[in-house]
Design a protein around this motif. Sequence first.
Motif, PDB file in Angstrom:
ATOM      1  N   ASP A   1       0.832  -1.208   0.000  1.00  0.00           N
ATOM      2  CA  ASP A   1       0.000   0.000   0.000  1.00  0.00           C
ATOM      3  C   ASP A   1       0.864   1.255   0.000  1.00  0.00           C
ATOM      4  N   LEU A   2       1.941   1.225   0.769  1.00  0.00           N
ATOM      5  CA  LEU A   2       2.844   2.382   0.798  1.00  0.00           C
ATOM      6  C   LEU A   2       3.477   2.602  -0.569  1.00  0.00           C
ATOM      7  N   GLU A   3       3.851   1.536  -1.234  1.00  0.00           N
ATOM      8  CA  GLU A   3       4.425   1.655  -2.577  1.00  0.00           C
ATOM      9  C   GLU A   3       3.389   2.201  -3.554  1.00  0.00           C
ATOM     10  N   PHE A   4       2.158   1.738  -3.450  1.00  0.00           N
ATOM     11  CA  PHE A   4       1.086   2.234  -4.321  1.00  0.00           C
ATOM     12  C   PHE A   4       0.886   3.742  -4.122  1.00  0.00           C
TER      13      PHE A   4
ATOM     14  N   GLU B   1       3.251   9.831  -9.905  1.00  0.00           N
ATOM     15  CA  GLU B   1       2.448   9.993 -11.116  1.00  0.00           C
ATOM     16  C   GLU B   1       1.773  11.365 -11.137  1.00  0.00           C
ATOM     17  N   LEU B   2       1.272  11.796 -10.012  1.00  0.00           N
ATOM     18  CA  LEU B   2       0.655  13.120  -9.911  1.00  0.00           C
ATOM     19  C   LEU B   2       1.673  14.211 -10.239  1.00  0.00           C
ATOM     20  N   ILE B   3       2.859  14.087  -9.678  1.00  0.00           N
ATOM     21  CA  ILE B   3       3.920  15.067  -9.945  1.00  0.00           C
ATOM     22  C   ILE B   3       4.260  15.073 -11.430  1.00  0.00           C
ATOM     23  N   SER B   4       4.354  13.914 -12.031  1.00  0.00           N
ATOM     24  CA  SER B   4       4.656  13.808 -13.453  1.00  0.00           C
ATOM     25  C   SER B   4       3.564  14.466 -14.299  1.00  0.00           C
ATOM     26  N   ARG B   5       2.303  14.210 -13.975  1.00  0.00           N
ATOM     27  CA  ARG B   5       1.194  14.837 -14.717  1.00  0.00           C
ATOM     28  C   ARG B   5       1.244  16.354 -14.600  1.00  0.00           C
TER      29      ARG B   5
END
Length: 102
Positions: free
Chosen positions: A79-82, A89-93
């Motif tokens: 869960d921590l990895e997810f 992913e948010l930062i990348s977007r």
Amino acid sequence: MSTSKRGAEASASARANGHDRAIEVQSRLKEFEQLIKWQSSPAGLIASYVVGLVCAIAELNVLSRDPALFRLLAAEGADLEFISAEIRELISRIRCTKGAAA
């Protein structure tokens, strides 16, 4: 010193202290109003999310110091990895769309 003179000085001192206190309260109210305005601004909203994330990470750090809790925390590794992957992913977007937003 006479009693009436001491009383007058004490009264003057109390008035001065009351006036100083009123100025301090007004100053704090202005600071509080500025904080409320900042918190409702886009930068303030983003900062509140960042502070929330930092607090959560700090709490995980505290939990990991206890050997019994560390084992439980380690069991939640997937869960921590997810969550970590979702944040990346948010930062990348955000980085990829910064040109479109400008």
